[in-house]
Enzyme design. Structure first.
Site, mmCIF file in Angstrom:
data_model
loop_
_atom_site.group_PDB
_atom_site.id
_atom_site.type_symbol
_atom_site.label_atom_id
_atom_site.label_comp_id
_atom_site.label_asym_id
_atom_site.label_seq_id
_atom_site.Cartn_x
_atom_site.Cartn_y
_atom_site.Cartn_z
ATOM 1 N N SER A 1 0.863 -1.184 0.000
ATOM 2 C CA SER A 1 0.000 0.000 0.000
ATOM 3 C C SER A 1 0.895 1.228 0.000
ATOM 4 O O SER A 1 2.079 1.142 0.352
ATOM 5 C CB SER A 1 -0.849 -0.025 1.278
ATOM 6 O OG SER A 1 -1.384 1.243 1.565
ATOM 7 N N TYR B 1 -3.240 -0.426 10.038
ATOM 8 C CA TYR B 1 -3.059 -0.737 8.610
ATOM 9 C C TYR B 1 -1.661 -0.320 8.146
ATOM 10 O O TYR B 1 -0.964 -1.084 7.479
ATOM 11 C CB TYR B 1 -4.147 -0.002 7.820
ATOM 12 C CG TYR B 1 -4.216 -0.312 6.343
ATOM 13 C CD1 TYR B 1 -4.790 -1.494 5.888
ATOM 14 C CD2 TYR B 1 -3.735 0.587 5.391
ATOM 15 C CE1 TYR B 1 -4.879 -1.774 4.527
ATOM 16 C CE2 TYR B 1 -3.822 0.322 4.034
ATOM 17 C CZ TYR B 1 -4.396 -0.861 3.607
ATOM 18 O OH TYR B 1 -4.486 -1.124 2.255
HETATM 19 P P1 NAP Z 1 -11.711 -5.519 -0.559
HETATM 20 O O1 NAP Z 1 -12.530 -5.056 -1.706
HETATM 21 O O2 NAP Z 1 -12.167 -5.198 0.813
HETATM 22 O O3 NAP Z 1 -11.384 -7.085 -0.670
HETATM 23 C C1 NAP Z 1 -10.605 -7.704 0.316
HETATM 24 C C2 NAP Z 1 -10.602 -9.192 0.114
HETATM 25 O O4 NAP Z 1 -9.854 -9.798 1.173
HETATM 26 C C3 NAP Z 1 -11.987 -9.774 0.139
HETATM 27 O O5 NAP Z 1 -12.101 -10.659 -0.931
HETATM 28 C C4 NAP Z 1 -12.038 -10.528 1.475
HETATM 29 O O6 NAP Z 1 -12.797 -11.705 1.339
HETATM 30 C C5 NAP Z 1 -10.576 -10.906 1.659
HETATM 31 N N1 NAP Z 1 -10.235 -11.198 3.052
HETATM 32 C C6 NAP Z 1 -10.219 -10.329 4.092
HETATM 33 N N2 NAP Z 1 -9.861 -10.974 5.205
HETATM 34 C C7 NAP Z 1 -9.634 -12.274 4.869
HETATM 35 C C8 NAP Z 1 -9.238 -13.427 5.588
HETATM 36 N N3 NAP Z 1 -8.978 -13.398 6.903
HETATM 37 N N4 NAP Z 1 -9.107 -14.587 4.916
HETATM 38 C C9 NAP Z 1 -9.367 -14.645 3.596
HETATM 39 N N5 NAP Z 1 -9.735 -13.590 2.856
HETATM 40 C C10 NAP Z 1 -9.885 -12.413 3.498
HETATM 41 O O7 NAP Z 1 -10.257 -4.894 -0.681
HETATM 42 P P2 NAP Z 1 -9.428 -4.427 -1.955
HETATM 43 O O8 NAP Z 1 -9.541 -2.965 -2.038
HETATM 44 O O9 NAP Z 1 -9.725 -5.287 -3.132
HETATM 45 O O10 NAP Z 1 -7.974 -4.736 -1.378
HETATM 46 C C11 NAP Z 1 -7.245 -5.911 -1.669
HETATM 47 C C12 NAP Z 1 -5.842 -5.737 -1.096
HETATM 48 O O11 NAP Z 1 -5.266 -4.542 -1.642
HETATM 49 C C13 NAP Z 1 -5.805 -5.547 0.418
HETATM 50 O O12 NAP Z 1 -4.669 -6.156 0.932
HETATM 51 C C14 NAP Z 1 -5.724 -4.035 0.571
HETATM 52 O O13 NAP Z 1 -5.144 -3.650 1.785
HETATM 53 C C15 NAP Z 1 -4.846 -3.689 -0.601
HETATM 54 N N6 NAP Z 1 -4.930 -2.297 -1.048
HETATM 55 C C16 NAP Z 1 -6.123 -1.739 -1.416
HETATM 56 C C17 NAP Z 1 -6.146 -0.430 -1.885
HETATM 57 C C18 NAP Z 1 -7.392 0.278 -2.323
HETATM 58 O O14 NAP Z 1 -7.337 1.502 -2.514
HETATM 59 N N7 NAP Z 1 -8.519 -0.397 -2.499
HETATM 60 C C19 NAP Z 1 -4.954 0.294 -1.963
HETATM 61 C C20 NAP Z 1 -3.778 -0.308 -1.542
HETATM 62 C C21 NAP Z 1 -3.778 -1.601 -1.092
HETATM 63 P P3 NAP Z 1 -14.087 -12.086 2.211
HETATM 64 O O15 NAP Z 1 -14.467 -10.884 3.032
HETATM 65 O O16 NAP Z 1 -15.061 -12.488 1.177
HETATM 66 O O17 NAP Z 1 -13.632 -13.243 3.022
HETATM 67 C C1 GCO Z 2 -7.254 4.867 3.535
HETATM 68 C C2 GCO Z 2 -7.263 3.926 2.372
HETATM 69 C C3 GCO Z 2 -5.869 3.471 2.010
HETATM 70 C C4 GCO Z 2 -5.857 2.768 0.670
HETATM 71 C C5 GCO Z 2 -4.560 2.256 0.176
HETATM 72 C C6 GCO Z 2 -3.602 3.308 -0.193
HETATM 73 O O1 GCO Z 2 -8.153 4.819 4.353
HETATM 74 O O2 GCO Z 2 -6.338 5.701 3.571
HETATM 75 O O3 GCO Z 2 -8.147 2.897 2.495
HETATM 76 O O4 GCO Z 2 -5.163 2.953 3.025
HETATM 77 O O5 GCO Z 2 -6.790 1.763 0.610
HETATM 78 O O6 GCO Z 2 -4.019 1.247 0.971
HETATM 79 O O7 GCO Z 2 -2.520 2.760 -0.886
#
Ligand code: NAP
Ligand code: GCO
Length: 267
Positions: free
Chosen positions: A147, A160
């Site tokens: 992230s 986080y």
């Molecule tokens: P999301 O839409 O909330 O999806 C998260 C996924 O993780 C869901 O499929 C959830 O599945 C699964 N999950 C959570 N806890 C789990 C557990 N204990 N065991 C198995 N599966 C689990 O999130 P996203 O935005 O796609 O994010 C995916 C990854 O990218 C995360 O690591 C997040 O921190 C990272 N990220 C996101 C962003 C952003 O802006 N969206 C930016 C940077 C990094 P279920 O709830 O169905 O089990």
């Molecule tokens: C927040 C966001 C972030 C992003 C992402 C940034 O509340 O600031 O959810 O943490 O999801 O991880 O790279």
């Protein structure tokens, strides 16, 4: 002329954690498009059924497993089942993750630990379960979804940021420890991506205007937009394929330029 096929994942087995929807789903779709056989997991049957039908709709024959990535026994069973049903895992994408937006002084120790458990400790467990098979096979790719918070902080995301900062260093350590076995472990650091995780930051206000955080992100991002899960597809294929065989311990930020930019000056 020899055709470049550095990006082909033909014959490879990829496991993407938490890939029922969101970023994980798009990454799995990309790896399948490059030829990989896909395994994914999520925690509940309801998400599983919807995900299986979404993969089918995309023409992807993905195998789904119910598994909580914080549970070592469930992980061991899933990895063993994947080996039997698809073959040894060549590519592991540690994508599953949660966020809790709570000011640090209001956050309980249990809430802090839960985020660390899913976003950091589980990556240790998953990688530990998969690396022996990769060593035996003579190669492996691990991609950890980090992230911007691997580098930066902001109000309300202490757990986080601590987890994702730790994940950056776990990535570098796996690269250091297992690079000699032809295993590459890299991270992708997405910027602000429009998924269910960030919905509370983008939802329209009661009067129909943009959420202040939404406006803040648009002003901070040179690209002038939120990222989409599709923006992560190419970077994931790169880090999963032979094209990145000498890239190890690197975090590839895919953030539309946020981390390079001071932000739009007030008008
Ligand atoms: P999301 O839409 O909330 O999806 C998260 C996924 O993780 C869901 O499929 C959830 O599945 C699964 N999950 C959570 N806890 C789990 C557990 N204990 N065991 C198995 N599966 C689990 O999130 P996203 O935005 O796609 O994010 C995916 C990854 O990218 C995360 O690591 C997040 O921190 C990272 N990220 C996101 C962003 C952003 O802006 N969206 C930016 C940077 C990094 P279920 O709830 O169905 O089990
Ligand atoms: C927040 C966001 C972030 C992003 C992402 C940034 O509340 O600031 O959810 O943490 O999801 O991880 O790279």
């Amino acid at each position: 002329m020899k055709q470049l096929n550095y990006f082909s994942l033909e014959g490879k087995v990829a496991l993407v954690t938490g890939a029922a929807y969101g970023i994980g789903f798009s990454i799995a779709e990309a790896l399948a498009g490059a030829g990989a056989k896909i395994a994914f997991n999520c925690r509940g049957q309801q998400h599983m059924e919807k995900a299986l039908s979404d993969y089918k709709e995309k023409g992807i024959d993905a195998k789904g497993y119910i598994c909580d990535v914080t549970d070592e026994d469930q992980i061991a069973k899933m990895v063993c089942d994947i080996e039997k049903e698809l073959g040894t895992i060549d590519i592991l994408v540690n994508n599953a993750g949660i966020i809790k937006r709570i000011p640090m002084l209001e956050m309980s120790a249990a809430e802090f630990r839960q985020v660390i458990d899913i976003d950091l400790n589980a990556v240790f467990l998953m990688s530990k379960a998969v690396i022996p098979g990769m060593i035996q096979k003579g190669h492996g790719k691990i991609i950890n979804i980090c992230s911007m918070m691997s580098e930066m902080g902001r109000e309300t995301v202490s757990a986080y940021a601590a987890a994702k900062g730790g994940l950056k260093m776990l990535t570098k350590n796996i690269a250091s420890e297992y690079g000699a076995y032809n295993i590459q472990c890299n991270g992708i650091g997405p910027g602000y991506i429009a998924t269910p995780q960030t919905l509370p930051l983008r939802q329209k206000q009661a009067d129909g205007s943009r959420h202040p955080f939404d406006r803040f992100i648009l002003g901070k991002t040179p690209a002038g937009r939120w990222g989409t899960a599709e923006d992560l597809m190419g970077p994931a294929v790169f880090l999963a394929s032979d094209a990145s065989n000498f890239v190890n311990g690197h975090i590839l930020y895919v953030d539309g330029g946020i981390m390079a930019y001071i932000g739009k000056q007030p008008q």
